[in-house]
Design an enzyme around this catalytic site. Structure first.
Site, PDB file in Angstrom:
ATOM      1  N   GLY A  51       0.473  -1.531   0.192  1.00 59.96           N
ATOM      2  CA  GLY A  51       0.170   0.369   0.102  1.00 59.96           C
ATOM      3  C   GLY A  51       0.511   0.953   0.206  1.00 59.96           C
ATOM      4  N   CYS A  83       6.612  -4.959   0.659  1.00 63.23           N
ATOM      5  CA  CYS A  83       6.620  -3.635   0.391  1.00 63.23           C
ATOM      6  C   CYS A  83       6.430  -2.871   1.255  1.00 63.23           C
ATOM      7  CB  CYS A  83       5.383  -3.528  -1.391  1.00 63.23           C
ATOM      8  SG  CYS A  83       5.611  -2.540  -2.512  1.00 63.23           S
ATOM      9  N   HIS A 184       5.657  -8.832  -4.240  1.00 57.76           N
ATOM     10  CA  HIS A 184       3.605  -9.071  -3.476  1.00 57.76           C
ATOM     11  C   HIS A 184       4.195 -10.347  -4.349  1.00 57.76           C
ATOM     12  CE1 HIS A 184       2.389  -4.560  -2.816  1.00 57.76           C
ATOM     13  NE2 HIS A 184       3.468  -4.464  -3.904  1.00 57.76           N
ATOM     14  N   GLU A 186       2.023 -12.242  -3.008  1.00 59.80           N
ATOM     15  CA  GLU A 186       0.275 -12.235  -2.747  1.00 59.80           C
ATOM     16  C   GLU A 186      -0.878 -12.300  -4.456  1.00 59.80           C
ATOM     17  OE1 GLU A 186       0.736  -8.133  -1.812  1.00 59.80           O
ATOM     18  OE2 GLU A 186       1.967  -9.998  -1.505  1.00 59.80           O
TER      19      GLU A 186
END
EC number: 4.3.3.6
Length: 207
Positions: A51, A83, A184, A186
């Protein structure tokens, strides 16, 4: 006898919350979202999603989570930051906002937005032998990502970039039960990084 599934929270203030929950569950954990102090107190480990790190920092204060989370990290709570989560775990940040604070715990210096703007994002396959254990490399997707400029003596470097203008930069680290990646995992459908973190939490719970 298989040990029970650890309960791992995903900080649900910003970022790919659902994707992290799915990856943790695929890795053998019971995943829950965390927005309040009471929810934080009930987890065995925590994921800090990506984010915007300054926004997450502000929201941690708004939701009165920041100090409790700092205390739990100091007590040994296993945490994985991806991140922006890497920035939040770092003890030192370069190119941060003037009033930006971190949770700390990782003896690293990270450079915020090191890869530049979102259009300058980077993809690279990473060997990550400690995580892949002889399997194929992990797909690293870097979106306005940080990298580690300096790592302390107790920090284990898990991955460096192997090509491009940022070759040699550190993009995955572990110190004790704290894990951080610039990329990332995910969003790739590959749950091996999360499975590795679930094992870290399971070992911590088992003592």
């Amino acid at each position: 006898m298989t040990s029970p599934a650890p309960t791992i929270g995903v900080l649900a203030l910003q970022g790919d919350v659902r994707e992290h929950v799915a990856a943790l569950e695929a890795g053998g954990a019971r995943a829950v979202t965390v927005r309040r102090v009471a929810e934080l107190r009930g987890v065995d480990g925590l994921v800090l999603p990506g984010g915007e790190s300054t926004t997450i920092d502000r929201l941690l204060r708004v939701f009165e989570l920041r100090e409790v989370l700092r205390e739990r990290i100091a007590e040994g709570l296993p945490v994985y930051g991806s991140c922006a989560g890497m920035i939040l775990l770092a003890d030192r940040v370069l190119d941060g906002a003037p009033d930006q604070q971190t949770l700390g715990g990782l003896d690293v210096t990270v450079r915020r937005n090191a890869f530049g703007r979102q259009v300058d994002s980077w993809e690279e396959d990473l060997p990550l032998p400690e995580i892949t254990r002889g399997g194929p490399p992990v797909e690293g997707i870097f979106i306005r990502a940080p990298w580690v400029e300096e790592a302390g003596e107790e920090v284990r470097v898990l991955a460096r970039l192997g090509s491009g203008p940022a070759a040699g930069r550190i993009v995955a680290v572990r110190q004790g039960d704290l894990l951080a990646t610039s990329f990332h995992p995910e969003i790739t459908g590959d749950d091996r990084v999360h499975r590795y973190f679930v094992d870290v939490v399971r070992e911590r719970v088992a003592g």
